[in-house]
Scaffold this motif. Structure first.
Motif, PDB file in Angstrom:
ATOM      1  N   GLU A  27       0.852  -1.195   0.000  1.00  0.00           N
ATOM      2  CA  GLU A  27       0.000   0.000   0.000  1.00  0.00           C
ATOM      3  C   GLU A  27       0.884   1.239   0.000  1.00  0.00           C
ATOM      4  O   GLU A  27       1.839   1.335   0.761  1.00  0.00           O
ATOM      5  CB  GLU A  27      -0.907  -0.005   1.225  1.00  0.00           C
ATOM      6  N   GLU A  28       0.567   2.173  -0.879  1.00  0.00           N
ATOM      7  CA  GLU A  28       1.291   3.432  -0.945  1.00  0.00           C
ATOM      8  C   GLU A  28       0.404   4.562  -0.436  1.00  0.00           C
ATOM      9  O   GLU A  28      -0.715   4.753  -0.911  1.00  0.00           O
ATOM     10  CB  GLU A  28       1.703   3.746  -2.389  1.00  0.00           C
ATOM     11  N   ASN A  29       0.911   5.313   0.517  1.00  0.00           N
ATOM     12  CA  ASN A  29       0.251   6.534   0.966  1.00  0.00           C
ATOM     13  C   ASN A  29       1.128   7.705   0.528  1.00  0.00           C
ATOM     14  O   ASN A  29       2.307   7.776   0.897  1.00  0.00           O
ATOM     15  CB  ASN A  29       0.076   6.530   2.487  1.00  0.00           C
ATOM     16  N   TYR A  30       0.561   8.584  -0.278  1.00  0.00           N
ATOM     17  CA  TYR A  30       1.384   9.633  -0.866  1.00  0.00           C
ATOM     18  C   TYR A  30       0.876  11.016  -0.485  1.00  0.00           C
ATOM     19  O   TYR A  30      -0.308  11.231  -0.217  1.00  0.00           O
ATOM     20  CB  TYR A  30       1.434   9.500  -2.395  1.00  0.00           C
ATOM     21  N   PHE A  31       1.813  11.955  -0.454  1.00  0.00           N
ATOM     22  CA  PHE A  31       1.503  13.369  -0.272  1.00  0.00           C
ATOM     23  C   PHE A  31       2.335  14.138  -1.282  1.00  0.00           C
ATOM     24  O   PHE A  31       3.560  14.184  -1.185  1.00  0.00           O
ATOM     25  CB  PHE A  31       1.812  13.840   1.147  1.00  0.00           C
ATOM     26  N   ASN A  32       1.668  14.686  -2.292  1.00  0.00           N
ATOM     27  CA  ASN A  32       2.341  15.412  -3.363  1.00  0.00           C
ATOM     28  C   ASN A  32       2.198  16.912  -3.146  1.00  0.00           C
ATOM     29  O   ASN A  32       1.111  17.410  -2.855  1.00  0.00           O
ATOM     30  CB  ASN A  32       1.739  15.049  -4.725  1.00  0.00           C
ATOM     31  N   VAL A  33       3.301  17.616  -3.308  1.00  0.00           N
ATOM     32  CA  VAL A  33       3.288  19.078  -3.293  1.00  0.00           C
ATOM     33  C   VAL A  33       3.728  19.545  -4.672  1.00  0.00           C
ATOM     34  O   VAL A  33       4.804  19.178  -5.151  1.00  0.00           O
ATOM     35  CB  VAL A  33       4.228  19.649  -2.215  1.00  0.00           C
ATOM     36  N   ARG A  34       2.885  20.333  -5.309  1.00  0.00           N
ATOM     37  CA  ARG A  34       3.178  20.842  -6.642  1.00  0.00           C
ATOM     38  C   ARG A  34       3.264  22.359  -6.606  1.00  0.00           C
ATOM     39  O   ARG A  34       2.526  23.023  -5.887  1.00  0.00           O
ATOM     40  CB  ARG A  34       2.084  20.426  -7.640  1.00  0.00           C
ATOM     41  N   ILE A  35       4.156  22.896  -7.426  1.00  0.00           N
ATOM     42  CA  ILE A  35       4.265  24.343  -7.568  1.00  0.00           C
ATOM     43  C   ILE A  35       4.580  24.653  -9.029  1.00  0.00           C
ATOM     44  O   ILE A  35       5.368  23.954  -9.664  1.00  0.00           O
ATOM     45  CB  ILE A  35       5.337  24.942  -6.629  1.00  0.00           C
ATOM     46  N   SER A  36       3.920  25.663  -9.552  1.00  0.00           N
ATOM     47  CA  SER A  36       4.178  26.064 -10.931  1.00  0.00           C
ATOM     48  C   SER A  36       4.203  27.568 -11.026  1.00  0.00           C
ATOM     49  O   SER A  36       3.595  28.282 -10.218  1.00  0.00           O
ATOM     50  CB  SER A  36       3.113  25.500 -11.881  1.00  0.00           C
ATOM     51  N   LEU A  37       4.899  28.050 -12.026  1.00  0.00           N
ATOM     52  CA  LEU A  37       4.951  29.468 -12.342  1.00  0.00           C
ATOM     53  C   LEU A  37       4.387  29.642 -13.736  1.00  0.00           C
ATOM     54  O   LEU A  37       4.873  29.050 -14.696  1.00  0.00           O
ATOM     55  CB  LEU A  37       6.386  29.988 -12.274  1.00  0.00           C
ATOM     56  N   SER A  38       3.331  30.430 -13.844  1.00  0.00           N
ATOM     57  CA  SER A  38       2.694  30.712 -15.124  1.00  0.00           C
ATOM     58  C   SER A  38       2.902  32.180 -15.448  1.00  0.00           C
ATOM     59  O   SER A  38       2.352  33.056 -14.774  1.00  0.00           O
ATOM     60  CB  SER A  38       1.196  30.373 -15.059  1.00  0.00           C
ATOM     61  N   LEU A  39       3.724  32.458 -16.454  1.00  0.00           N
ATOM     62  CA  LEU A  39       4.079  33.828 -16.819  1.00  0.00           C
ATOM     63  C   LEU A  39       3.435  34.196 -18.148  1.00  0.00           C
ATOM     64  O   LEU A  39       3.482  33.423 -19.102  1.00  0.00           O
ATOM     65  CB  LEU A  39       5.586  33.981 -16.915  1.00  0.00           C
ATOM     66  N   THR A  40       2.861  35.367 -18.219  1.00  0.00           N
ATOM     67  CA  THR A  40       2.194  35.806 -19.437  1.00  0.00           C
ATOM     68  C   THR A  40       2.822  37.093 -19.941  1.00  0.00           C
ATOM     69  O   THR A  40       3.347  37.898 -19.166  1.00  0.00           O
ATOM     70  CB  THR A  40       0.699  36.060 -19.199  1.00  0.00           C
ATOM     71  N   ALA A  41       2.756  37.272 -21.269  1.00  0.00           N
ATOM     72  CA  ALA A  41       3.190  38.529 -21.865  1.00  0.00           C
ATOM     73  C   ALA A  41       2.135  39.590 -21.588  1.00  0.00           C
ATOM     74  O   ALA A  41       0.975  39.286 -21.336  1.00  0.00           O
ATOM     75  CB  ALA A  41       3.399  38.355 -23.361  1.00  0.00           C
ATOM     76  N   SER A  42       2.529  40.854 -21.651  1.00  0.00           N
ATOM     77  CA  SER A  42       1.611  41.946 -21.323  1.00  0.00           C
ATOM     78  C   SER A  42       0.498  42.112 -22.329  1.00  0.00           C
ATOM     79  O   SER A  42      -0.532  42.684 -22.033  1.00  0.00           O
ATOM     80  CB  SER A  42       2.389  43.265 -21.214  1.00  0.00           C
TER      81      SER A  42
END
Length: 432
Positions: free
Chosen positions: A405-420
């Motif tokens: 049995e696998e018990n998981y805890f995922n932490v995700r982070i992303s950077l979304s950059l847009t042009a003006s």
């Protein structure tokens, strides 16, 4: 100029970073390893939904038709931290791994079309399993260690266009590549030399996905979205070499090869069947969204590989059901930053398409299932850019029938950059 330099540098380093991706899951022993559903952090924090969702500034890896709604040039990259706890009926152990999850760029083409491309993992292999054999008097007679590493990445290009006012169509073409190494080490009691069987595989393949989205504006600024994708069946062709040799193991655990017993070339294919995803969503633009999504795929087929034993496991139909959405209190609030934060949450239930025989009988196969809950935050920056945080916890597998049995805890982070402004990266500056 700084943005252009940054995105080029990230793409150059992406192949190396993705190649270093590791998995700690024993279930990555099977097939091409742990398979990842293409999704952004925004999608992942809503239970994985995305086939019926689109936005002018967010990339969407689930449905290529969503590119038609891009109105700003956007690039994004995400990082995943996986905290995994493995349990059997008697033991428990933990591991942590961090890896680049994706890097991608998307931009509009005119007012009715958009294009995106990027690089992300398709699967990951990283396991080490030990099996001890005992004599009748409970004396250890042999140790067998199964181990593997590597994985498969995908490079994709995705295009979407509004065919009609309420209907968008899309197509995605991907090229998959990677390398996987599997081996079996066997050491018998009172025998000086151990033996190792090793398979080194190089994997290549292509796949095509078609997508559609229908968007209907309702009363009171509400909308109703429906989406569907079909990923055609494809082959991941595999070539490489296999070896059987004797060895001794040094005190540091390194192999000291002695004699090559046998070696030969290998050739085969992982046959990935057609995958379909259907979804529906309801919401108010830049206010709230709720949706449901169902994914279905027939059983994977594999021939000529080291971990292909019908008595130990078998492939079966896989499917996933996801529910999720977001809430944005007030996108243009001046008095409160928290009102401009996007709050996301979701649930998923998935059958991985893998059944394992953990008790060595001909008919006792247990299907591996995954249930997870997720939530996240979209933290706004200047010029419509954002930092997205995601948290997911859940359980995969079971301790019944001698399984893990696998018990998981995922932490995700992303950077979304847009042009003006829309397409501003691709326009020459003019001086009046």
């Amino acid at each position: 100029m700084i943005r252009k330099i940054l995105i080029v540098s990230l793409f150059i380093s992406a192949t190396t970073l993705l190649g270093q991706r590791t998995s700690s899951s024993p279930y990555s022993f099977f097939g091409i390893g742990d398979q990842y559903t293409p999704k952004t952090v925004e999608n992942a924090t809503m239970g994985g939904i995305g086939v019926a969702f689109n936005h002018f500034k967010y990339l969407n890896f689930t449905n290529p038709a969503a590119n038609a709604f891009l109105r700003q040039t956007t690039y994004a990259f995400g990082v995943l931290n996986n905290d995994l706890t493995l349990k059997t009926a008697e033991t428990e152990q933990s591991s942590i791994s961090t890896s680049l999850n994706y890097i991608a760029l998307g931009f509009p083409i005119g007012d009715k079309a958009g294009f995106s491309f990027g690089l992300q993992p398709l699967s990951s292999v990283g396991y080490s399993l030990t099996n001890n054999t005992y004599k009748g008097d409970n004396e250890l007679s042999a140790i067998t260690v199964y181990s593997g590493e590597g994985g498969v990445n995908r490079l994709f290009g995705s295009f979407g266009i509004k065919a009609f006012k309420e209907l968008a169509l899309g197509i995605e073409i991907e090229y998959s590549f990677g390398a996987i190494e599997n081996s079996i080490l066997n050491q018998r009691a009172a025998v000086a030399l151990a033996t190792r069987y090793k398979e080194e595989s190089v994997i290549r393949g292509t796949a095509v996905t078609f997508g559609a989205q229908y968007n209907k504006i309702l009363k009171n600024k509400k909308y109703l979205n429906a989406g569907a994708t079909i990923k055609l069946g494809s082959d991941l062709n595999t070539t490489g070499d296999e070896y059987l040799y004797s060895l001794t193991v040094s005190g540091g655990g390194a192999d000291i090869p002695r004699d090559t017993i046998a070696s030969s070339a290998i050739s085969g294919a992982y046959k990935l069947p057609m995958k379909t995803v259907l979804g529906i969503g309801l919401g108010v633009y830049d206010k709230w969204h709720v949706g449901a999504e169902f994914q279905n795929q027939d059983a994977l087929q594999a021939d000529g590989f080291i971990n292909n034993s019908a008595s130990a496991y078998r492939y079966e139909r896989s499917n996933r059901l996801s529910l999720g959405g977001f809430y944005l209190p007030k996108i243009n609030s001046i008095s409160s930053y928290l009102k401009r934060v996007t709050y996301r949450a979701g649930l998923k239930y998935e059958k991985l398409g893998l059944a394992i025989n953990g008790v060595d009988t001909s008919s006792n196969f247990t299907s591996i299932e995954d249930f997870g809950m997720s939530f996240g935050l979209g933290l706004p920056l200047k010029q419509a850019s954002s930092i997205n945080l995601g948290f997911e916890f859940g359980k995969r597998g079971t301790t019944a029938n001698n399984l893990i049995e696998e018990n998981y805890f995922n932490v995700r982070i992303s950077l979304s950059l847009t042009a003006s402004g829309a397409q501003s990266w691709f326009r020459k500056r003019k001086i009046d």
